[in-house]
Design a protein around this motif. Structure first.
Motif, PDB file in Angstrom:
ATOM      1  N   VAL A 129       0.658  -1.320  -0.032  1.00 52.41           N
ATOM      2  CA  VAL A 129      -0.195  -0.151  -0.426  1.00 52.41           C
ATOM      3  C   VAL A 129       0.861   1.409  -0.048  1.00 52.41           C
ATOM      4  O   VAL A 129       1.892   1.324   0.480  1.00 52.41           O
ATOM      5  N   ALA A 130       0.373   2.396  -0.802  1.00 51.93           N
ATOM      6  CA  ALA A 130       1.213   3.811  -0.505  1.00 51.93           C
ATOM      7  C   ALA A 130       0.183   4.433  -0.774  1.00 51.93           C
ATOM      8  O   ALA A 130      -0.910   4.614  -0.961  1.00 51.93           O
ATOM      9  N   LEU A 131       1.293   5.305   0.540  1.00 49.76           N
ATOM     10  CA  LEU A 131       0.021   6.341   0.781  1.00 49.76           C
ATOM     11  C   LEU A 131       0.700   7.330   0.310  1.00 49.76           C
ATOM     12  O   LEU A 131       2.033   8.385   0.173  1.00 49.76           O
ATOM     13  N   SER A 132      -0.859   8.576   0.226  1.00 53.27           N
ATOM     14  CA  SER A 132      -0.090   9.552  -0.858  1.00 53.27           C
ATOM     15  C   SER A 132      -0.185  10.941   1.012  1.00 53.27           C
ATOM     16  O   SER A 132      -1.230  11.383   1.172  1.00 53.27           O
ATOM     17  N   GLY A 133       0.976  11.895   0.944  1.00 51.75           N
ATOM     18  CA  GLY A 133       1.198  11.951   2.095  1.00 51.75           C
ATOM     19  C   GLY A 133       0.528  12.134   3.763  1.00 51.75           C
ATOM     20  O   GLY A 133       0.544  10.667   4.195  1.00 51.75           O
ATOM     21  N   THR A 134      -1.144  12.874   4.254  1.00 50.23           N
ATOM     22  CA  THR A 134      -1.651  12.153   5.222  1.00 50.23           C
ATOM     23  C   THR A 134      -2.852  11.859   5.304  1.00 50.23           C
ATOM     24  O   THR A 134      -3.633  11.921   5.407  1.00 50.23           O
ATOM     25  N   SER A 135      -3.333  12.006   4.094  1.00 49.41           N
ATOM     26  CA  SER A 135      -4.209  11.065   3.278  1.00 49.41           C
ATOM     27  C   SER A 135      -4.711   9.463   3.581  1.00 49.41           C
ATOM     28  O   SER A 135      -3.570   9.401   4.222  1.00 49.41           O
ATOM     29  N   SER A 136      -5.670   9.675   4.208  1.00 49.61           N
ATOM     30  CA  SER A 136      -6.067   8.165   5.031  1.00 49.61           C
ATOM     31  C   SER A 136      -6.992   7.337   2.968  1.00 49.61           C
ATOM     32  O   SER A 136      -6.853   7.977   2.027  1.00 49.61           O
ATOM     33  N   GLN A 137      -6.165   5.796   3.962  1.00 52.33           N
ATOM     34  CA  GLN A 137      -6.769   5.049   2.694  1.00 52.33           C
ATOM     35  C   GLN A 137      -7.278   4.506   3.704  1.00 52.33           C
ATOM     36  O   GLN A 137      -7.214   3.949   4.599  1.00 52.33           O
ATOM     37  N   GLN A 138      -8.693   3.348   2.435  1.00 53.72           N
ATOM     38  CA  GLN A 138      -8.990   2.178   3.343  1.00 53.72           C
ATOM     39  C   GLN A 138      -8.691   1.461   2.921  1.00 53.72           C
ATOM     40  O   GLN A 138      -8.227   1.022   1.437  1.00 53.72           O
ATOM     41  N   LEU A 139      -8.608  -0.331   3.876  1.00 54.37           N
ATOM     42  CA  LEU A 139      -7.608  -1.250   3.599  1.00 54.37           C
ATOM     43  C   LEU A 139      -8.889  -2.367   4.017  1.00 54.37           C
ATOM     44  O   LEU A 139      -9.658  -2.189   4.365  1.00 54.37           O
ATOM     45  N   ASN A 140      -9.244  -3.099   2.352  1.00 57.27           N
ATOM     46  CA  ASN A 140     -10.486  -4.280   2.651  1.00 57.27           C
ATOM     47  C   ASN A 140      -9.478  -5.160   2.745  1.00 57.27           C
ATOM     48  O   ASN A 140      -8.590  -5.892   1.761  1.00 57.27           O
ATOM     49  N   ILE A 141      -9.725  -6.435   4.013  1.00 53.71           N
ATOM     50  CA  ILE A 141      -9.416  -7.355   3.803  1.00 53.71           C
ATOM     51  C   ILE A 141     -10.639  -8.596   4.004  1.00 53.71           C
ATOM     52  O   ILE A 141     -11.701  -8.380   4.593  1.00 53.71           O
ATOM     53  N   LYS A 142     -10.657  -9.663   3.814  1.00 54.20           N
ATOM     54  CA  LYS A 142     -11.229 -10.497   3.310  1.00 54.20           C
ATOM     55  C   LYS A 142     -10.823 -12.019   4.734  1.00 54.20           C
ATOM     56  O   LYS A 142      -9.692 -12.304   4.450  1.00 54.20           O
ATOM     57  N   ALA A 143     -11.508 -12.252   5.376  1.00 52.86           N
ATOM     58  CA  ALA A 143     -11.490 -12.371   7.048  1.00 52.86           C
ATOM     59  C   ALA A 143     -12.136 -13.563   7.172  1.00 52.86           C
ATOM     60  O   ALA A 143     -13.854 -13.351   7.045  1.00 52.86           O
ATOM     61  N   SER A 144     -11.974 -15.276   8.029  1.00 57.91           N
ATOM     62  CA  SER A 144     -13.622 -15.265   8.195  1.00 57.91           C
ATOM     63  C   SER A 144     -13.841 -14.716   9.194  1.00 57.91           C
ATOM     64  O   SER A 144     -14.824 -14.962  10.281  1.00 57.91           O
ATOM     65  N   VAL A 145     -13.104 -14.583  10.540  1.00 57.06           N
ATOM     66  CA  VAL A 145     -13.143 -13.898  11.164  1.00 57.06           C
ATOM     67  C   VAL A 145     -13.037 -12.571  11.348  1.00 57.06           C
ATOM     68  O   VAL A 145     -12.212 -11.797  11.021  1.00 57.06           O
ATOM     69  N   LYS A 146     -13.495 -11.767  12.475  1.00 59.22           N
ATOM     70  CA  LYS A 146     -12.624 -10.004  12.826  1.00 59.22           C
ATOM     71  C   LYS A 146     -10.771 -10.199  13.343  1.00 59.22           C
ATOM     72  O   LYS A 146     -11.023 -10.891  13.687  1.00 59.22           O
ATOM     73  N   PRO A 147     -10.769  -9.121  12.089  1.00 59.13           N
ATOM     74  CA  PRO A 147      -8.846  -9.574  12.171  1.00 59.13           C
ATOM     75  C   PRO A 147      -8.474  -8.371  13.353  1.00 59.13           C
ATOM     76  O   PRO A 147      -9.473  -6.774  13.406  1.00 59.13           O
ATOM     77  N   THR A 148      -7.417  -8.123  13.432  1.00 58.04           N
ATOM     78  CA  THR A 148      -6.944  -7.575  14.184  1.00 58.04           C
ATOM     79  C   THR A 148      -5.423  -6.542  12.913  1.00 58.04           C
ATOM     80  O   THR A 148      -4.369  -7.303  13.012  1.00 58.04           O
ATOM     81  N   LEU A 149      -5.342  -5.720  13.982  1.00 59.87           N
ATOM     82  CA  LEU A 149      -3.965  -4.430  12.682  1.00 59.87           C
ATOM     83  C   LEU A 149      -2.748  -4.330  14.215  1.00 59.87           C
ATOM     84  O   LEU A 149      -3.868  -3.341  15.073  1.00 59.87           O
ATOM     85  N   THR A 150      -1.832  -4.402  13.444  1.00 53.76           N
ATOM     86  CA  THR A 150      -0.858  -4.541  14.477  1.00 53.76           C
ATOM     87  C   THR A 150       0.521  -3.303  13.883  1.00 53.76           C
ATOM     88  O   THR A 150       0.675  -3.719  12.985  1.00 53.76           O
ATOM     89  N   SER A 151       0.967  -2.105  13.936  1.00 58.72           N
ATOM     90  CA  SER A 151       2.065  -1.489  12.670  1.00 58.72           C
ATOM     91  C   SER A 151       3.453  -1.683  14.064  1.00 58.72           C
ATOM     92  O   SER A 151       3.389  -1.557  15.032  1.00 58.72           O
ATOM     93  N   ASP A 152       4.378  -1.343  13.374  1.00 58.80           N
ATOM     94  CA  ASP A 152       5.668  -1.075  14.147  1.00 58.80           C
ATOM     95  C   ASP A 152       6.594   0.224  13.213  1.00 58.80           C
ATOM     96  O   ASP A 152       7.420   0.291  13.775  1.00 58.80           O
ATOM     97  N   ALA A 153       5.309   1.105  13.410  1.00 53.54           N
ATOM     98  CA  ALA A 153       5.905   2.279  12.875  1.00 53.54           C
ATOM     99  C   ALA A 153       4.719   3.065  13.841  1.00 53.54           C
ATOM    100  O   ALA A 153       3.472   3.396  13.821  1.00 53.54           O
ATOM    101  N   GLU A 154       5.968   3.947  14.616  1.00 52.25           N
ATOM    102  CA  GLU A 154       4.374   4.823  15.599  1.00 52.25           C
ATOM    103  C   GLU A 154       4.037   6.387  14.845  1.00 52.25           C
ATOM    104  O   GLU A 154       2.856   7.005  14.675  1.00 52.25           O
ATOM    105  N   TRP A 155       4.142   6.607  13.208  1.00 50.45           N
ATOM    106  CA  TRP A 155       3.751   7.301  12.840  1.00 50.45           C
ATOM    107  C   TRP A 155       2.957   6.998  11.576  1.00 50.45           C
ATOM    108  O   TRP A 155       2.221   7.855  11.094  1.00 50.45           O
ATOM    109  N   LEU A 156       2.367   5.369  11.868  1.00 51.52           N
ATOM    110  CA  LEU A 156       1.529   4.770  11.087  1.00 51.52           C
ATOM    111  C   LEU A 156       0.132   5.056  11.695  1.00 51.52           C
ATOM    112  O   LEU A 156       0.277   4.433  12.638  1.00 51.52           O
ATOM    113  N   LYS A 157      -1.243   5.684  11.706  1.00 51.65           N
ATOM    114  CA  LYS A 157      -1.812   5.086  12.386  1.00 51.65           C
ATOM    115  C   LYS A 157      -3.101   4.464  11.612  1.00 51.65           C
ATOM    116  O   LYS A 157      -3.826   4.770  10.524  1.00 51.65           O
TER     117      LYS A 157
END
Length: 255
Positions: free
Chosen positions: A86-114
């Motif tokens: 995924v490529a981000l442009s500036g500070t604009s948000s971007q929507q991710l779609n995830i296919k999974a059998s159960v509700k997923p959780t997401l964690t990041s290794d960077a503090e600047w990524l929200k």
């Protein structure tokens, strides 16, 4: 007659044309040995033969090959599916779609990524918004997002290009400028050569050094009889701006 039932029972191993051909031959073997003496009897024989062929043809087609379509059910499976890059442009948000059998959780290794809240879009499909702080490093940067759904894991690599940046490193001379006029040097770092906006009593001189990030200005003598102040503006793009405020006392004896 045994042959006819064999064709019906094993018809899937034969093409439709071959089945009808074998069926017709079998009917002739049944009907033809029957002896008819009159022409009307012969016509009856043909009628019986044709009728029996028609009936068994319908039966053959009905018992033919299974035409049930094969449905690709992979989208409805429980496997975890994400966009791996995924490529981000500036500070604009971007929507991710995830296919999974159960509700997923997401964690990041960077503090600047929200990472926003994971929401259910439809059965087995989830969506989440991600955004980033402004990248003022001058270089692209990347972060890893780990997506976990049950026992399955997937990794998304997020890349953010550098925003326009301009920062002042030093100003020489510091403090109040010489009333008699002087040379003013500003050192900076920027992602591109900055545009300048100057007071009318300061002029940019010399050749810009893009390697060292240095600008040189000539400050005119202050003959106004009073102290003056001005702002030197360095700008890269629309959002990256740095200001330097300068002051110059009045020249001695000036009216």
């Amino acid at each position: 007659m045994v042959t006819l039932f064999y064709i019906l029972a094993n018809g899937n191993n034969l093409s439709l044309t071959r089945r009808i051909g074998k069926m017709t031959k079998a009917f002739k073997n049944i009907v033809c040995p029957i002896h008819f003496t009159h022409n009307s009897d012969m016509r009856l024989k043909d009628f019986i033969l044709s009728g029996m062929i028609l009936i068994f043809a319908v039966a053959v087609v009905a018992c033919g090959e299974d035409k049930t379509p094969i449905v690709d059910d992979s989208w409805n499976s429980g496997s975890l599916t994400v966009n791996e890059e995924v490529a981000l442009s500036g500070t604009s948000s971007q929507q991710l779609n995830i296919k999974a059998s159960v509700k997923p959780t997401l964690t990041s290794d960077a503090e600047w990524l929200k990472i926003g809240e994971v929401k259910s879009l439809t059965t087995g499909i989830y969506t989440v918004d991600i955004s980033a702080e402004a990248n003022t490093t001058g270089d692209p940067r990347t972060a890893k997002v780990i997506v976990t759904a049950g026992k399955e894991n997937a990794t998304i690599t997020v890349t953010q290009a550098s925003s326009d940046v301009v920062e002042i490193r030093s100003v020489d001379p510091q403090g109040e400028l010489d009333p008699e006029g002087c040379i003013l040097t500003i050192k900076y770092v920027a992602t591109a050569a900055p545009a300048t906006n100057l007071p009318d009593w300061i002029k940019e001189t010399g050749t810009r050094s893009l390697v060292d990030g240095e600008l040189t200005f000539t400050v005119s003598p202050n003959d106004s009889g009073r102290e003056r102040e001005g702002i030197i503006v360095l700008a890269v793009g629309k959002d990256a701006v740095a200001n330097v405020t300068v002051r110059q006392g009045a020249k001695a004896g000036a009216l």
